[in-house]
Design an enzyme around this catalytic site. Structure first.
Site, PDB file in Angstrom:
ATOM      1  N   SER A  88       0.837  -1.196   0.000  1.00  0.00           N
ATOM      2  CA  SER A  88       0.000   0.000   0.000  1.00  0.00           C
ATOM      3  C   SER A  88       0.876   1.252   0.000  1.00  0.00           C
ATOM      4  O   SER A  88       1.627   1.472  -0.937  1.00  0.00           O
ATOM      5  CB  SER A  88      -0.966  -0.052   1.190  1.00  0.00           C
ATOM      6  OG  SER A  88      -2.068   0.802   1.016  1.00  0.00           O
ATOM      7  N   HIS A 223      -7.741  -6.120   0.980  1.00  0.00           N
ATOM      8  CA  HIS A 223      -6.539  -5.289   0.957  1.00  0.00           C
ATOM      9  C   HIS A 223      -5.427  -5.870   1.822  1.00  0.00           C
ATOM     10  O   HIS A 223      -4.250  -5.816   1.452  1.00  0.00           O
ATOM     11  CB  HIS A 223      -6.893  -3.873   1.425  1.00  0.00           C
ATOM     12  CG  HIS A 223      -5.827  -2.860   1.154  1.00  0.00           C
ATOM     13  ND1 HIS A 223      -5.425  -2.524  -0.121  1.00  0.00           N
ATOM     14  CD2 HIS A 223      -5.065  -2.108   1.996  1.00  0.00           C
ATOM     15  CE1 HIS A 223      -4.470  -1.607  -0.054  1.00  0.00           C
ATOM     16  NE2 HIS A 223      -4.232  -1.340   1.217  1.00  0.00           N
TER      17      HIS A 223
END
Length: 250
Positions: A88, A223
């Site tokens: 990320s 995620h």
């Protein structure tokens, strides 16, 4: 004070894997992964200001400052083959460190990027760092990025949100412009099949960002697909990818 958590520092490692954490995270988030990686690897997990060993430091709110700090912190660790991995926000840092080193003529051995779309792709959300507390926590909870213990610790929750806002402000300040030359080193990308912020089809576009070998792995989950029970399998995949590159280099 060192900027890294190093579970087992080695003087002459087979490879030094640098880990870059996600927004609101810390180097400790990767610590469990080190137990599942080869014993002759030196694992160096970078701690950005505002958390962990650097909790007394002011968090950086601009990506240029984050990348500059990372480059300075990493310089003493370049005496061994270096592999970079980031998830990320950490993927941005890993990518830009790799670009800087490549431009200087000394690219990393390997780059692994997770949960982040290539530069130039539209982000899923903007202005997250300006959301109210409840709205921001809802977004983070949907991603799976809120520690369970925060609900019972208001003081820690407030500190966590301040840190998250600073990190998100840094991420949202990242606007690479102009042509970015592709890397010439191996690049591997990872993601969750259900990650709405970094869908697998869009992650595949990273293939155009290197002239070296490219691989793309998709795992079940969202995620934070590698969290919890999925971590050993993910670590094994990463170890296999880096070991393959090491064999090619040898």
């Amino acid at each position: 004070m060192t900027a890294f958590i190093r579970p087992r520092p080695l003087v002459v490692p087979a490879v030094r894997l640098i880990g870059f954490h996600h927004a609101g995270g810390s180097a400790a988030s990767y610590f469990p992964m080190s137990r599942h990686l080869p014993a002759d690897w030196d694992i160096a997990l970078l701690e950005l200001p505002g958390r962990g060993k650097r909790a007394a430091d002011v968090p950086l709110r601009g990506m240029a400052a984050v990348i500059g700090r990372a480059l300075a912190d990493l310089e003493p660790l370049r005496d061994a083959p270096v592999a970079l991995f980031g998830h990320s926000m950490g993927a941005i840092v890993a990518w830009e460190v790799a670009r800087a080193w490549s431009a200087a003529g000394s690219p990393p051995l390997w780059v692994g990027l997770s949960g982040r779309l290539p530069p130039g792709w539209p982000n899923a959300r903007r202005g997250l760092h300006r959301l109210g507390d409840a709205a921001l926590l809802a977004v983070l909870d949907d991603l799976g990025g809120v520690p369970e213990w925060l609900a019972d610790n208001p003081a820690f929750r407030d500190r966590f949100l301040r840190l998250v806002r600073a990190d998100l402000a840094a991420v949202e300040s990242y606007h690479p412009t102009g042509f970015q030359a592709p890397l010439d080193c191996p690049l591997t990308v990872y993601g969750g099949a259900g990650d709405r912020w970094a869908a697998p089809a869009a992650m595949a576009a990273w293939s155009a960002r290197t002239t070296g070998p490219f691989a793309h792995h998709v795992f079940p989950g969202g995620h934070f697909y590698f969290a919890g029970d999925a971590l050993p399998g993910f670590a094994a995949r990463l170890a296999c990818d880096v070991t393959k590159v090491m064999a090619m280099a040898a």
